[in-house]
Structure formats: C-alpha cells, structure tokens
Design a protein around this motif. Structure first.
Motif, PDB file in Angstrom:
ATOM      1  N   LYS A   3      51.378  48.095  53.074  1.00 38.32           N
ATOM      2  CA  LYS A   3      50.625  46.844  52.333  1.00 38.32           C
ATOM      3  C   LYS A   3      50.672  47.180  51.073  1.00 38.32           C
ATOM      4  O   LYS A   3      50.784  48.466  50.516  1.00 38.32           O
ATOM      5  CB  LYS A   3      49.424  47.015  53.085  1.00 38.32           C
ATOM      6  N   PRO A   4      50.633  46.015  49.991  1.00 35.59           N
ATOM      7  CA  PRO A   4      50.315  46.207  48.687  1.00 35.59           C
ATOM      8  C   PRO A   4      49.104  47.097  48.575  1.00 35.59           C
ATOM      9  O   PRO A   4      47.998  46.750  48.915  1.00 35.59           O
ATOM     10  CB  PRO A   4      50.126  44.769  48.064  1.00 35.59           C
ATOM     11  N   LYS A   5      49.327  48.025  47.677  1.00 34.47           N
ATOM     12  CA  LYS A   5      48.143  48.743  47.105  1.00 34.47           C
ATOM     13  C   LYS A   5      47.720  48.177  45.683  1.00 34.47           C
ATOM     14  O   LYS A   5      48.460  48.671  44.731  1.00 34.47           O
ATOM     15  CB  LYS A   5      48.324  50.386  47.180  1.00 34.47           C
ATOM     16  N   VAL A   6      46.717  47.746  45.369  1.00 30.86           N
ATOM     17  CA  VAL A   6      46.441  47.216  44.220  1.00 30.86           C
ATOM     18  C   VAL A   6      44.862  47.727  43.867  1.00 30.86           C
ATOM     19  O   VAL A   6      44.154  47.298  44.655  1.00 30.86           O
ATOM     20  CB  VAL A   6      46.629  45.582  44.139  1.00 30.86           C
ATOM     21  N   ILE A   7      44.725  47.647  42.593  1.00 32.04           N
ATOM     22  CA  ILE A   7      43.260  47.922  42.217  1.00 32.04           C
ATOM     23  C   ILE A   7      43.189  46.816  40.951  1.00 32.04           C
ATOM     24  O   ILE A   7      44.145  46.768  40.205  1.00 32.04           O
ATOM     25  CB  ILE A   7      43.072  49.205  41.297  1.00 32.04           C
ATOM     26  N   THR A   8      42.247  45.958  41.144  1.00 33.30           N
ATOM     27  CA  THR A   8      41.929  44.833  40.050  1.00 33.30           C
ATOM     28  C   THR A   8      40.669  45.291  39.096  1.00 33.30           C
ATOM     29  O   THR A   8      39.642  45.610  39.934  1.00 33.30           O
ATOM     30  CB  THR A   8      41.958  43.580  40.695  1.00 33.30           C
ATOM     31  N   GLU A   9      40.852  45.171  37.941  1.00 38.50           N
ATOM     32  CA  GLU A   9      39.850  45.496  37.138  1.00 38.50           C
ATOM     33  C   GLU A   9      39.649  44.545  36.123  1.00 38.50           C
ATOM     34  O   GLU A   9      40.523  43.864  35.821  1.00 38.50           O
ATOM     35  CB  GLU A   9      39.886  46.914  36.406  1.00 38.50           C
ATOM     36  N   LYS A  10      38.452  44.379  35.525  1.00 41.72           N
ATOM     37  CA  LYS A  10      37.949  43.484  34.300  1.00 41.72           C
ATOM     38  C   LYS A  10      37.758  44.243  33.011  1.00 41.72           C
ATOM     39  O   LYS A  10      37.004  45.221  33.252  1.00 41.72           O
ATOM     40  CB  LYS A  10      36.940  42.412  34.842  1.00 41.72           C
ATOM     41  N   GLU A  11      38.236  43.795  31.844  1.00 36.89           N
ATOM     42  CA  GLU A  11      37.840  44.541  30.800  1.00 36.89           C
ATOM     43  C   GLU A  11      37.651  43.283  29.799  1.00 36.89           C
ATOM     44  O   GLU A  11      38.652  42.676  29.177  1.00 36.89           O
ATOM     45  CB  GLU A  11      38.862  45.360  30.208  1.00 36.89           C
ATOM     46  N   GLY A  12      36.367  43.039  29.706  1.00 35.35           N
ATOM     47  CA  GLY A  12      36.121  41.575  29.042  1.00 35.35           C
ATOM     48  C   GLY A  12      36.767  40.358  29.623  1.00 35.35           C
ATOM     49  O   GLY A  12      36.609  40.278  30.885  1.00 35.35           O
ATOM     50  N   ASP A  13      37.547  39.627  28.945  1.00 34.95           N
ATOM     51  CA  ASP A  13      38.278  38.378  29.539  1.00 34.95           C
ATOM     52  C   ASP A  13      39.664  38.884  29.886  1.00 34.95           C
ATOM     53  O   ASP A  13      40.525  38.175  30.257  1.00 34.95           O
ATOM     54  CB  ASP A  13      38.323  37.562  28.640  1.00 34.95           C
TER      55      ASP A  13
END
Length: 124
Positions: A3-13
């Motif tokens: 399976k795809p192993k992905v971390i999604t984060e936000k830094e401002g926009d």
C-alpha cells in the motif's frame, strides 16, 4: 500489494506529501498514489511539495503518474515542487528530458521556501 505509505502535512497554504515507500514499482501502489495526488488537488491545494527522500526505486509508470499530477496541477493553476530525489532517480528525469517540466528542489525546506518566496508562476 504494498500500500502507498504517505504522510500529508500543511505548512500555511502549502500541502506537503511525503512518500515513505522505498520501492514504487507495483501497479496497484502506483495507481493508488496517482489517485491520491489528484485528490490533493480536488481538496483545493494550490501549492504542493512532494517529498521523495525515502524512495529508492521507481518505475516509468510512477514517473507517468507524476507527469499526470503535474499536468493536472498546471490545469488547476497549482504549483508543484518535488524534493529529496536520490541522484539516480533525478538522473532518470534528465535522461527522459522530463526535468524540463518539473521544479526539483534538493530538500523540503528549499521546496517550501520556493513556494513561499516566489509569486505564482503557471507551469514550471
């Protein structure tokens, strides 16, 4: 299937997508990542960094998904940076001349800085 192993984060926009898979060669994994990329744009991301420092191997199919992601980002007037590529993977983009359509940065900090400091530029 891995399976795809992905971390999604936000830094401002800025949306940061960190791919944790070492090997991107299974069709199901690549297809799932392609759908994930498009979903990021559907959620309204206009500035995206794809960090690939964990990736040791990818296939031409994965490169195709990145090209499709870039085309869709351009269509939606979103900016895309790819960072953390190993030298041998970056060389693949040069051999195929695809380095001309992507904006590569050596690391996440430089990719984020380039999106924060530059006015929007459509395309590369």
């Amino acid at each position: 299937m891995e399976k795809p192993k992905v971390i999604t984060e936000k830094e401002g926009d800025i949306t940061i997508v960190q791919i944790l898979n070492k090997h991107l060669r299974e069709a199901d994994t690549i297809e799932a990542l392609g759908l994930f990329f498009i979903d990021v744009l559907k959620k309204g991301a206009k500035k995206v960094v794809v960090e690939m420092s964990a990736v040791e191997h990818l296939t031409s199919a994965m490169i195709g998904k990145l090209v499709a992601f870039k085309k869709e980002a351009d269509r939606q007037k979103a900016e895309l940076r790819i960072c953390g590529l190993r030298t041998e993977i970056e060389n693949l983009f040069h051999i195929t001349k695809l380095h001309q359509i992507f904006d590569f940065k050596s690391d996440r900090a430089k990719a984020i800085k380039s999106l924060k400091s530059s006015p929007f530029k459509f395309g590369k």
